[in-house]
Design an enzyme around this catalytic site. Structure first.
Site, PDB file in Angstrom:
ATOM      1  N   SER A 685      11.238  29.869 -18.300  1.00 24.60           N
ATOM      2  CA  SER A 685      11.315  30.094 -16.656  1.00 24.60           C
ATOM      3  C   SER A 685      11.030  31.582 -17.078  1.00 24.60           C
ATOM      4  O   SER A 685      10.057  31.833 -17.340  1.00 24.60           O
ATOM      5  CB  SER A 685      12.470  29.660 -16.644  1.00 24.60           C
ATOM      6  N   ASP A 758       6.867  20.959 -10.730  1.00 28.41           N
ATOM      7  CA  ASP A 758       8.031  22.171 -11.138  1.00 28.41           C
ATOM      8  C   ASP A 758       8.171  22.048  -9.651  1.00 28.41           C
ATOM      9  O   ASP A 758       8.015  22.620  -8.668  1.00 28.41           O
ATOM     10  CB  ASP A 758       7.228  23.393 -11.569  1.00 28.41           C
ATOM     11  N   HIS A 792      11.384  21.767 -13.030  1.00 28.47           N
ATOM     12  CA  HIS A 792      11.045  23.013 -14.121  1.00 28.47           C
ATOM     13  C   HIS A 792      12.311  22.589 -15.504  1.00 28.47           C
ATOM     14  O   HIS A 792      11.521  23.487 -16.432  1.00 28.47           O
ATOM     15  CB  HIS A 792      12.571  23.431 -12.969  1.00 28.47           C
TER      16      HIS A 792
END
Length: 824
Positions: A685, A758, A792
């Site tokens: 991330s 995601d 994610h």
């Protein structure tokens, strides 16, 4: 659906496959069709080990529940149908959350807390249907029953376990609707449950496959409406129809014994909460017109109170669409917000309203006002307190004491007030601090459920507030129990975890607070529950969970402290493989795995905390698995981005980031555990964003691994991470911080991995797709792997295993087996 694997440069020509010899990798031709690969031993064995049960204590602390957890789901499970509607991901088969968002439980057992060691082998197993999986296990306020939601082929059923007999029975057919909320709530008297149910006769979902009748049109009409980048929004009338179909619930009263009855009419309930006296229900109901730019919690919303028959007795607010709230973190929408029931009163509403209209730019003395209003809601609301910062929550205690918290993001400042709800209007400052600071954190008030199951402050016999906290020091975190005088704010330690342990209080077993349940771990001992007598120090084990990954028990770790060139103190945790000897083995290939953080105070940014007393084992797709392959890991080396004297931290992001990384590299090289020419950097991330920037702006690392990141900040133009300014207010900052801008300077190999589904705001898969396209077009060495069905964070066993395989073979190729760096 097959997993796509793409490569440029050297990575395009070859794929490294696991050989049969000791988990090493050999270079072979790329397969015609990509398939999921298994990580080398012992990583796969650890991934497939049975998970440790999750413990849960009953409200009366008399019963311990051990919940069997499912292992990583299969990719087939993630392939169940999924709808993305108004910011949510749901499973249309069972009216629940999508498979990627549920951690299923597979079994449960009960044991008496006071039974001690004699009870450890005599847990009562609760019988459930074969191959059952369930979620949302919650005790009734009286601790006599445990409810849970069972997944069935056509929906979700509500079941209840009788604690005394350890027998489970079904309460409802598969009608529980968990698409938009918790699905159910216990009534305060424990007689039954308020359930969000699929409306009777709902029928099939609307057919949205028909050809469109026209274009989808949105228009601003010059109205200012900045919004951050959200995922999974409605996008057309078909989505609106599906949202109405799946998110509409019928509130239903389901008694443990008696007749089921409905309450009111079906609606899109965003939330429903029964008052502590069981006489009223607080509702938040979404209404049309829906929006295509914000999720459902910002849709037009009616906030009302009804009686238990569904009749409206109080309308608190009829809020419009809130798609025009400024994107700054302390900005809020006008009107009532944070509406809830007071936990220690029969039926008293509390809420907050902005006195500045929610606009940070307005100069006012007070920002927020907290209101109260008691049933029957005919008197005017009363002011509990005015706040100079934004409201941050209330912890209720008793008639004459509650604690109100306020915060201000720009300064990272918090203030805690003592208020007297029986004499409202003013508050007394209890403490003020930088909420990012760790060393001076006084902890949070200890709460315990009252007779209605609502959390309230626990006081000691002298009327002091019991506090518990992590107890951070430079030497480590040592959880504590303290008593704080509400009149002076002075705190007295009652108990602190031992120097070698990390032990935290879970709950109290007696009225005077001398016997407690704690969870204890050490560097070598996994977390387990025990009973501790605070007077004698005697302990009694309640659980005996083994080490879930004994293969890593021999790995060592230590806190490494060092300084940035400008004097900012930094730290990171160094992990070394089992059996490593520096004198014998010399410097190792290393992976640094990090995540930047923004601060307003250099002293706070430099606070270091040792982790020697913590039990650490990797799970999921953790980078720590590379310890099993002979790599040193420098975990979470400090990457502070500091804004001094009112300056925004990101104004010097790249400069500070490179300085942080250089200090980390210098520190581990000076220790002799790492070779300067064999260090990789990686992150997930915002850590992936960091990785790409470090490769673009420095030559400190041999390669990088970037998972599920964002690389072009013009695609998040109304703020990202801790950045509050929009692109047009800070164009240069957005440009300078985007590694996409400097893709032509990225001259080290980079592995990009991204979930194709995601769901994180700001890290759309297109971020990696376009960054890879730029690298490919510029002749860089890159590999781009997308994981089907993954969000994610990666959930499926196949996806997690393959991710670890990709990371290991990339590190082997470009770090462990890389040729020496050419001479300058």
């Amino acid at each position: 659906m097959m997993m796509r694997v793409r490569g440029a440069g050297l990575a395009l020509a070859t794929v490294l496959m696991a050989s049969a010899a000791g988990g090493a990798f050999a270079q072979t031709a790329a397969p015609a069709v990509s398939v999921y690969q298994q990580p080398p031993s012992p990583i796969a064995d650890i991934l497939d080990a049975k998970p440790t049960p999750a413990p849960m204590l009953s409200p009366d602390r008399k019963t311990l529940v051990l919940l069997d957890r499912s292992n990583l789901p299969s990719i087939k499970a993630l392939a169940e149908p999924m709808l993305r509607l108004a910011g949510a991901r749901i499973n249309p088969r069972n009216n629940g959350l999508a498979e990627s968002r549920v951690s299923w439980l597979t079994g449960l057992s009960l044991q008496a807390v006071d039974g001690g060691p004699d009870q450890l082998g005599r847990a009562r197993v609760v019988a459930l249907p074969a191959e059952a999986r369930f979620t949302a296990a919650r005790f009734s306020p009286d601790a006599k029953s445990l409810a849970l939601v069972l997944d069935r082929p056509t929906g979700l059923e509500l079941w209840v376990v009788d604690v005394a007999s350890a027998r489970a029975r079904k309460l409802t057919d598969p009608v529980v609707n968990m698409t938009g909320g918790s699905g159910y709530e216990w009534l305060p008297d424990s007689s039954g449950l308020l359930v969000e149910a699929v409306p009777a006769g709902r029928g099939p979902a609307p057919d949205v496959t028909a050809a469109p009748t026209g274009p989808n049109i949105e228009e601003t009409a010059g109205r200012l409406a900045p919004v951050r980048t959200y995922q999974d929004l409605l996008s057309n009338p078909g989505d609106e129809a599906l949202f109405d179909h799946y998110f509409t619930s019928q509130l239903t009263l389901v008694p443990l014994n008696g007749r089921v009855r409905t309450i009111g009419a079906p609606a899109v309930y965003l939330d429903s909460a029964v008052s502590p006296d069981g006489q009223y229900i607080l509702h938040e109901i979404a209404k049309r017109p829906y929006s295509y730019v914000v999720p459902d919690d910002l849709f037009p919303t009616e906030i009302v109170v009804t009686d238990m028959a569904g009749r409206v007795v109080r309308t608190i607010a009829d809020l419009p669409l809130r798609d025009d709230v400024p994107t700054a973190f302390d900005a809020v929408a006008p009107g009532p917000r944070s509406v809830s029931w007071r936990a220690d009163a029969p039926a008293t509403l509390t809420w907050v309203e902005a006195l500045d209209g929610g606009d940070l730019k307005r100069e006012v003395e007070f920002r927020d006002r907290v209101f109260m209003q008691a049933a029957p809601f005919t008197d005017e609301p009363v002011k509990l307190i005015d706040l100079k910062e934004r409201f941050g929550g209330i912890v209720w205690g008793r008639d004459a004491l509650a604690i109100v918290n306020s915060r201000w993001f720009n300064t990272r400042h918090e203030t805690r007030f003592v208020v007297d709800p029986s004499n409202p209007g003013e508050g007394r400052v209890l403490l003020q601090r930088n909420y990012q600071a760790r060393y001076d954190n006084p902890g949070q008030p200890v709460t315990q459920p009252n007779a209605q199951g609502r959390p309230v402050i626990r006081f000691d016999p002298q009327g002091r507030i019991l506090m518990s906290g992590a107890g951070a020091t430079p030497q480590g975190e040592f959880p504590f129990l303290a008593a704080m005088d509400p009149a002076t704010g002075e705190s007295q330690r009652l108990w602190t975890s031992a120097d070698t342990d990390y032990e935290a209080v879970v709950g109290f077993l007696d009225a005077d607070g001398k016997r407690v349940v704690t969870q204890r771990e050490t560097r070598l001992d996994p977390p387990n529950l025990q009973i501790r007598d605070l007077t004698t120090g005697q302990t009694t084990a309640l659980t005996q969970f083994p080490d879930p990954a004994p293969q890593l028990a021999g790995a060592t770790r230590q806190l490494v402290t060092y300084e940035r060139a400008d004097g900012v103190k930094l730290s990171g945790t160094l992990y070394l493989p089992a059996g490593y000897d520096k004198d014998r083995d010399g410097p190792l290939p290393m992976l640094m795995w990090a995540y930047p953080a923004e601060f307003t105070d250099a002293a706070v940014a430099g606070q270091t905390v040792d982790v020697q007393n913590r039990f650490v084992r990797p799970g999921g797709s953790s980078h720590l698995f590379l310890l099993t392959q002979g790599y040193a890991i420098f975990d979470n080396p400090s990457m502070p981005i500091i804004g001094k004297d009112g300056a925004e931290p990101n104004d010097t992001y790249v400069e500070q980031l490179v300085a942080d990384a250089k200090a980390a590299v210098d520190a581990v090289v000076a220790m002799g555990v790492a070779d300067r020419d064999r260090i990789a950097v990686g992150g997930h991330s915002y850590g992936a964003f960091m990785t790409a920037n470090l490769l673009a702006h420095s030559d400190l690392f041999k390669t990088g691994i970037a998972r599920s990141g964002a690389y072009n900040r013009t695609l998040t133009p109304f703020g990202f991470q801790a950045e509050q300014r929009n692109y047009w207010e800070a164009t240069e900052v957005y440009t300078e911080m985007s590694p996409f801008t400097y893709a032509n300077k990225l001259n080290e190999p980079i592995l990009l991995i991204h979930g194709e589904a995601d769901d994180n705001s700001g890290t759309f898969p297109v971020q990696s797709e376009r960054f890879y396209a730029a690298l490919k077009g510029l002749g860089a060495t890159a590999r781009y792997v997308t994981l089907p069905l993954e969000a994610h964070g990666y959930r499926a066993r196949e996806s997690v295993g393959h991710t670890l395989w990709e990371m290991t073979r990339w590190m082997d190729q470009y770090v462990k087996n890389a040729p020496p760096k050419p001479a300058e």
